[in-house]
Design a protein around this motif. Structure first.
Motif, PDB file in Angstrom:
ATOM      1  N   ALA A   3     -16.177  11.642 -19.951  1.00  0.00           N
ATOM      2  CA  ALA A   3     -15.408  12.879 -19.888  1.00  0.00           C
ATOM      3  C   ALA A   3     -16.009  13.827 -18.860  1.00  0.00           C
ATOM      4  CB  ALA A   3     -15.383  13.539 -21.253  1.00  0.00           C
ATOM      5  N   GLN A   4     -15.154  14.603 -18.241  1.00  0.00           N
ATOM      6  CA  GLN A   4     -15.618  15.610 -17.309  1.00  0.00           C
ATOM      7  C   GLN A   4     -15.827  16.905 -18.073  1.00  0.00           C
ATOM      8  OE1 GLN A   4     -12.513  15.968 -14.467  1.00  0.00           O
ATOM      9  NE2 GLN A   4     -13.126  14.136 -13.349  1.00  0.00           N
ATOM     10  N   LEU A   5     -16.905  17.601 -17.755  1.00  0.00           N
ATOM     11  CA  LEU A   5     -17.165  18.899 -18.364  1.00  0.00           C
ATOM     12  C   LEU A   5     -16.869  19.960 -17.322  1.00  0.00           C
ATOM     13  CD1 LEU A   5     -18.173  20.213 -20.947  1.00  0.00           C
ATOM     14  CD2 LEU A   5     -20.459  20.189 -19.986  1.00  0.00           C
ATOM     15  N   THR A   6     -15.990  20.879 -17.674  1.00  0.00           N
ATOM     16  CA  THR A   6     -15.649  21.941 -16.747  1.00  0.00           C
ATOM     17  C   THR A   6     -16.125  23.266 -17.330  1.00  0.00           C
ATOM     18  OG1 THR A   6     -13.470  22.208 -17.741  1.00  0.00           O
ATOM     19  CG2 THR A   6     -13.635  20.683 -15.892  1.00  0.00           C
ATOM     20  N   SER A   7     -15.811  24.347 -16.666  1.00  0.00           N
ATOM     21  CA  SER A   7     -16.261  25.648 -17.128  1.00  0.00           C
ATOM     22  C   SER A   7     -15.659  25.995 -18.487  1.00  0.00           C
ATOM     23  CB  SER A   7     -15.884  26.714 -16.099  1.00  0.00           C
ATOM     24  OG  SER A   7     -14.489  26.759 -15.949  1.00  0.00           O
ATOM     25  N   ASN A   8     -16.288  26.946 -19.167  1.00  0.00           N
ATOM     26  CA  ASN A   8     -15.850  27.414 -20.482  1.00  0.00           C
ATOM     27  C   ASN A   8     -15.847  26.279 -21.504  1.00  0.00           C
ATOM     28  OD1 ASN A   8     -15.461  29.937 -19.347  1.00  0.00           O
ATOM     29  ND2 ASN A   8     -13.322  29.504 -18.870  1.00  0.00           N
ATOM     30  N   SER A   9     -16.790  25.357 -21.382  1.00  0.00           N
ATOM     31  CA  SER A   9     -16.945  24.222 -22.296  1.00  0.00           C
ATOM     32  C   SER A   9     -15.642  23.465 -22.525  1.00  0.00           C
ATOM     33  CB  SER A   9     -17.570  24.665 -23.622  1.00  0.00           C
ATOM     34  OG  SER A   9     -16.692  25.466 -24.372  1.00  0.00           O
ATOM     35  N   THR A  10     -14.924  23.215 -21.445  1.00  0.00           N
ATOM     36  CA  THR A  10     -13.719  22.400 -21.499  1.00  0.00           C
ATOM     37  C   THR A  10     -14.097  20.977 -21.102  1.00  0.00           C
ATOM     38  OG1 THR A  10     -12.297  24.259 -20.924  1.00  0.00           O
ATOM     39  CG2 THR A  10     -11.425  22.051 -20.515  1.00  0.00           C
ATOM     40  N   SER A  11     -13.676  20.011 -21.901  1.00  0.00           N
ATOM     41  CA  SER A  11     -13.918  18.611 -21.585  1.00  0.00           C
ATOM     42  C   SER A  11     -12.581  17.929 -21.365  1.00  0.00           C
ATOM     43  CB  SER A  11     -14.653  17.917 -22.726  1.00  0.00           C
ATOM     44  OG  SER A  11     -15.942  18.458 -22.880  1.00  0.00           O
ATOM     45  N   ILE A  12     -12.544  17.077 -20.346  1.00  0.00           N
ATOM     46  CA  ILE A  12     -11.329  16.316 -20.036  1.00  0.00           C
ATOM     47  C   ILE A  12     -11.654  14.837 -20.210  1.00  0.00           C
ATOM     48  CG2 ILE A  12      -9.635  15.720 -18.269  1.00  0.00           C
ATOM     49  CD1 ILE A  12     -10.213  18.490 -17.019  1.00  0.00           C
ATOM     50  N   PHE A  13     -10.884  14.177 -21.060  1.00  0.00           N
ATOM     51  CA  PHE A  13     -11.055  12.756 -21.315  1.00  0.00           C
ATOM     52  C   PHE A  13      -9.853  12.028 -20.733  1.00  0.00           C
ATOM     53  CE2 PHE A  13     -13.358  15.033 -24.539  1.00  0.00           C
ATOM     54  CZ  PHE A  13     -14.523  14.310 -24.722  1.00  0.00           C
ATOM     55  N   ARG A  14     -10.126  11.046 -19.916  1.00  0.00           N
ATOM     56  CA  ARG A  14      -9.054  10.247 -19.312  1.00  0.00           C
ATOM     57  C   ARG A  14      -9.019   8.880 -19.992  1.00  0.00           C
ATOM     58  NH1 ARG A  14      -7.958  13.677 -15.543  1.00  0.00           N
ATOM     59  NH2 ARG A  14      -9.325  14.509 -13.990  1.00  0.00           N
ATOM     60  N   LEU A  15      -7.901   8.204 -19.811  1.00  0.00           N
ATOM     61  CA  LEU A  15      -7.765   6.863 -20.348  1.00  0.00           C
ATOM     62  C   LEU A  15      -8.870   5.978 -19.780  1.00  0.00           C
ATOM     63  CD1 LEU A  15      -5.632   5.430 -22.177  1.00  0.00           C
ATOM     64  CD2 LEU A  15      -4.704   4.502 -20.087  1.00  0.00           C
ATOM     65  N   SER A  16      -9.407   5.112 -20.596  1.00  0.00           N
ATOM     66  CA  SER A  16     -10.473   4.211 -20.166  1.00  0.00           C
ATOM     67  C   SER A  16     -10.028   3.398 -18.951  1.00  0.00           C
ATOM     68  CB  SER A  16     -10.822   3.270 -21.315  1.00  0.00           C
ATOM     69  OG  SER A  16     -11.585   2.190 -20.849  1.00  0.00           O
ATOM     70  N   PRO A  17     -10.858   3.331 -17.910  1.00  0.00           N
ATOM     71  CA  PRO A  17     -10.504   2.528 -16.732  1.00  0.00           C
ATOM     72  C   PRO A  17     -10.276   1.053 -17.084  1.00  0.00           C
ATOM     73  CG  PRO A  17     -12.380   3.924 -16.241  1.00  0.00           C
ATOM     74  CD  PRO A  17     -12.111   4.054 -17.708  1.00  0.00           C
ATOM     75  N   LEU A  18     -11.019   0.522 -18.027  1.00  0.00           N
ATOM     76  CA  LEU A  18     -10.836  -0.873 -18.439  1.00  0.00           C
ATOM     77  C   LEU A  18      -9.426  -1.085 -18.984  1.00  0.00           C
ATOM     78  CD1 LEU A  18     -11.856  -3.733 -19.041  1.00  0.00           C
ATOM     79  CD2 LEU A  18     -12.743  -2.846 -21.222  1.00  0.00           C
ATOM     80  N   ILE A  19      -8.953  -0.159 -19.781  1.00  0.00           N
ATOM     81  CA  ILE A  19      -7.607  -0.266 -20.348  1.00  0.00           C
ATOM     82  C   ILE A  19      -6.565  -0.126 -19.248  1.00  0.00           C
ATOM     83  CG2 ILE A  19      -5.949   0.842 -21.900  1.00  0.00           C
ATOM     84  CD1 ILE A  19      -8.393   1.532 -23.702  1.00  0.00           C
ATOM     85  N   ARG A  20      -6.762   0.832 -18.372  1.00  0.00           N
ATOM     86  CA  ARG A  20      -5.804   1.057 -17.281  1.00  0.00           C
ATOM     87  C   ARG A  20      -5.694  -0.171 -16.376  1.00  0.00           C
ATOM     88  NH1 ARG A  20      -7.436   5.970 -14.424  1.00  0.00           N
ATOM     89  NH2 ARG A  20      -6.614   6.991 -16.249  1.00  0.00           N
TER      90      ARG A  20
END
Length: 184
Positions: A3-20
């Motif tokens: 997951a990417q951590l951005t400002s204000n403690s926001t986390s972005i989770f993307r679909l697993s590359p293995l699944i994609r």
């Protein structure tokens, strides 16, 4: 990719590359030989129409696989890039204060999926195919206070690795099929 951590403690989770990669490869393996076979067998559907359909389907599948889960101090949301039409994949948002509980439901194949239940009784599917799923579940537990120790992903990575292996075998057969069709 985690997951990417951005400002204000926001986390972005993307679909697993293995699944994609697995799902896109499987789609290609299942569809690409069709126009070649249609041409060789003089099928009533023209190969050009099949190519258009395959292209539209590939874009649709890729759109579904661009799902992102965004968690911050306020809540959780499932979003898609702006190029994905909202009528195709809408996404959803749920503030943490609205989360009443997490409810498991069995699937037709015998697995378990989990739903967030909101205070007003609506159900929201917990995204389970993201990279960093354990971290996502830990954030959900920290923000809601709900015990998530029994929440596990629907499919383990080894399952997708096996499917990817068989997909590569299918691609080899596809190569042979296409080569045979072109030599006729």
């Amino acid at each position: 990719m985690t997951a990417q951590l951005t400002s204000n403690s926001t986390s972005i989770f993307r679909l697993s590359p293995l699944i994609r990669i697995t799902l896109l490869s499987l789609y290609v393996a299942l569809t690409v030989p069709l126009p070649f076979l249609a041409e060789v067998t003089n099928a009533p559907t023209p190969p050009a129409l099949l190519w258009v359909g395959i292209g539209v389907g590939l874009v649709g599948l890729y759109a579904v696989l661009t799902e992102r889960v965004v968690v911050d101090d306020e809540g959780i949301q499932v979003t898609y890039p702006v190029w994905v039409p909202r009528f195709f994949r809408k996404g959803w948002s749920l503030p943490w204060v609205e989360v009443k509980q997490i409810k498991p439901r069995s699937t037709g194949q015998g697995g378990l999926v989990y739903y967030f239940l909101s205070q007003d009784g609506k159900a929201y599917l917990l995204p389970m195919r993201v990279a960093g799923f354990a971290r996502l579940v830990n954030i959900v537990q920290a923000k809601t206070g709900i015990d998530t120790t029994d929440v596990r992903p629907l499919a383990q990575p080894w399952m997708y690795l096996i499917l990817l292996g068989f997909t590569f075998l299918l691609l080899l057969v596809d190569g042979w099929t296409i080569a045979t069709a072109l030599s006729l």
